[in-house]
Design an enzyme around this catalytic site. Structure first.
Site, PDB file in Angstrom:
ATOM      1  N   PHE A 146      37.244  29.075 -52.584  1.00  0.00           N
ATOM      2  CA  PHE A 146      37.603  28.246 -53.733  1.00  0.00           C
ATOM      3  C   PHE A 146      38.381  29.111 -54.704  1.00  0.00           C
ATOM      4  CE2 PHE A 146      37.392  26.448 -57.907  1.00  0.00           C
ATOM      5  CZ  PHE A 146      37.697  25.119 -57.663  1.00  0.00           C
ATOM      6  N   ASP A 232      39.459  37.741 -56.136  1.00  0.00           N
ATOM      7  CA  ASP A 232      39.250  36.646 -57.082  1.00  0.00           C
ATOM      8  C   ASP A 232      37.823  36.771 -57.603  1.00  0.00           C
ATOM      9  OD1 ASP A 232      38.750  34.350 -58.465  1.00  0.00           O
ATOM     10  OD2 ASP A 232      39.599  32.979 -56.972  1.00  0.00           O
ATOM     11  N   LYS A 273      36.929  32.441 -66.399  1.00  0.00           N
ATOM     12  CA  LYS A 273      35.594  31.985 -66.796  1.00  0.00           C
ATOM     13  C   LYS A 273      34.958  32.860 -67.897  1.00  0.00           C
ATOM     14  CE  LYS A 273      34.734  28.926 -62.997  1.00  0.00           C
ATOM     15  NZ  LYS A 273      35.085  29.058 -61.579  1.00  0.00           N
TER      16      LYS A 273
HETATM   17  C1  LIG Z   1      36.408  28.480 -61.039  1.00  0.00           C
HETATM   18  C2  LIG Z   1      37.155  29.330 -60.112  1.00  0.00           C
HETATM   19  C3  LIG Z   1      38.571  29.343 -60.087  1.00  0.00           C
HETATM   20  C4  LIG Z   1      39.401  28.389 -60.911  1.00  0.00           C
HETATM   21  O1  LIG Z   1      39.208  28.511 -62.276  1.00  0.00           O
HETATM   22  P1  LIG Z   1      39.654  27.311 -63.246  1.00  0.00           P
HETATM   23  O2  LIG Z   1      39.493  27.907 -64.615  1.00  0.00           O
HETATM   24  O3  LIG Z   1      38.707  26.185 -62.986  1.00  0.00           O
HETATM   25  O4  LIG Z   1      41.048  26.972 -62.910  1.00  0.00           O
HETATM   26  C5  LIG Z   1      39.202  30.235 -59.248  1.00  0.00           C
HETATM   27  N1  LIG Z   1      38.502  31.050 -58.445  1.00  0.00           N
HETATM   28  C6  LIG Z   1      37.148  31.059 -58.427  1.00  0.00           C
HETATM   29  C7  LIG Z   1      36.431  32.010 -57.526  1.00  0.00           C
HETATM   30  C8  LIG Z   1      36.430  30.189 -59.239  1.00  0.00           C
HETATM   31  O5  LIG Z   1      35.094  30.176 -59.203  1.00  0.00           O
END
Ligand SMILES: *Cc1c(COP(=O)(O)O)cnc(C)c1O
Length: 425
Positions: A146, A232, A273
């Protein structure tokens, strides 16, 4: 505005249903206030927040230090765009690059934007530094990833709900199984690969923790093949997994800017986040000069990226993580939480296992992915004063704010225990 102020939960839900796009399926609880590990609904019922806005609120709701930074800065200057300099961005970049141990930072707003940014940097690096022929660059991604919701990012997704009828998709993406070093090694034989992007733990996939050493081996293979390793850490970063970053591995320092060696140092690090404590949308891509220098004026940008409000908030949010030793707390409470869950699992047939790291954990329910059991358990937990959300039909993620105390955690364990033991399918 009086009518909006005394909404019942049902009225608020009805408004969203009628006037909002139906792109989410929330648990039916309407929150109006948050403080630390707690949130309150419009009827005044108090809950433990066991999701933390998908790990954005690691520092707890409305942390006074972060809110002060927000309100102080909001009275001075909120947005200049990058057409002009502002007096906050440089200070934040200096602070954050030292904090995470990179030469440079590129500021964006959401996680998805930061992922897009990282992929753009990787492609450009592939052409200009690695010598990949024009328009041939490939990015290796992992199944069940994700990374967000843009068209390019969902082009890397194998989730039919996220992708169906959104094509055509961005080309140049190669998908391999997660936690499979042989598959990565094979995919890396292709000389047109610019980058490999992975989550150190797959959060949305159900807190899937790869085998010990997987990320380290992946990083080493990428280095060998002159391929960028992009981590990520939008969800796993900022102390969530018991270290400042999940890629710190077993390094024992609180700060990434540490004397020890992080287990894995990604070429490109993506944060979002909790970099702002969930107070304001802030994301960032970090890399060293030899990578970041491929981005030149006009190549990339964002009107709001690097705005002074974001910089002030993110600086305060990162200071809170360090000053309140949230990584250490997450590591300690995480051990306790998993051992308590193991004890409960031994006493019930309803739960198969617990997995996770730090305070990013999940329990796997003894039912099918298509079942509503995890949802029904979350509804029962809500009645008992704890908010969590299923990631699949049979997985519940448990990710409270990292400012939780041991007493609060044990209180939550007893809510979870009594809910599971009373639950009837
Ligand atoms: C939440 C998330 C995203 C996307 O972040 P948004 O602020 O919702 O666009 C990307 N990568 C990971 C691993 C995430 O948990």
């Amino acid at each position: 505005m009086a009518v909006l102020q005394d909404l019942t939960s049902q009225q608020a839900i009805d408004l969203e249903n009628k006037y909002g796009a139906h792109n989410y399926h929330p648990l039916p609880v309407v929150l109006t206030k948050g403080e630390g590990v707690f949130v309150w609904d419009v009827e005044g019922k108090k809950y433990y927040d066991f999701l933390s806005a998908y790990s954005a609120v690691n520092q707890g709701h409305c942390h006074p230090k972060i809110i002060k930074a927000l309100t102080d800065q909001a009275q001075n200057l909120t947005l200049t765009s990058r057409a002009f300099y502002n007096d906050q961005l440089g200070k934040f970049e200096k602070f954050a690059t030292a904090y995470f141990g990179y030469d440079k930072l590129l500021p964006m707003n959401t996680g998805a934007e930061a992922v897009e940014t990282a992929l753009k940097i990787a492609r450009k690096w592939g052409y200009e530094k690695k010598g990949i022929p024009a328009n041939q660059a490939k990015i290796i991604v992992c199944e069940n990833n994700f990374h967000g919701r843009t068209i390019t990012i969902i082009s890397a997704s194998n989730d039919p709900v996220a992708t169906e009828n959104f094509g055509p998709f961005t080309p140049g993406i190669v998908s391999i199984p997660y936690n499979d070093i042989a598959a990565l090694s094979e995919a890396l034989q292709d000389e047109h690969v610019a980058a490999f992007i992975a989550e150190p733990i797959q959060g949305e996939a159900g807190v899937f923790v790869p085998d010990e050493g997987y990320i380290k081996a992946a990083r080493a293979l990428c280095k060998e093949k002159n391929v960028l390793f992009i981590a990520d850490e939008v969800q796993t970063g900022i102390a969530r997994t018991g270290k400042l970053l999940a890629t710190c591995g077993n390094c024992n320092c609180a700060d990434r800017n540490c004397s020890g060696e992080p287990e894995v140092k990604p070429d490109v690090l993506i944060l979002g986040k909790a970099i702002s404590g969930g107070v304001f949308p802030v994301s960032a891509v970090l890399a060293n000069d030899e990578i970041m220098e491929v981005i030149r004026p006009g190549n990339h940008g964002s009107t709001f990226g690097g705005n002074p409000l974001a910089c002030a908030v993110a600086t305060a949010a990162l200071e809170v993580v360090r000053d309140e030793r949230l990584a250490e707390n997450a590591a300690e409470l995480g051990e306790l939480f998993r051992s308590e869950m193991e004890r409960i699992i031994a006493e019930t047939d309803l739960v198969l296992k617990v997995r996770g790291k730090g305070l990013l954990n999940a329990i796997v329910i003894n039912d099918t992915e298509e079942s509503s059991t995890a949802w029904d358990i979350c509804m029962a937990l809500k009645e008992n004063g704890l908010l969590a959300k299923p990631t699949h039909g049979n997985i519940i993620r448990f990710a409270p704010p990292l400012v939780m105390t041991k007493e609060q955690l044990m209180d939550c364990v007893s809510i979870i225990e009594s809910t599971l033991k009373a639950f009837k399918k």
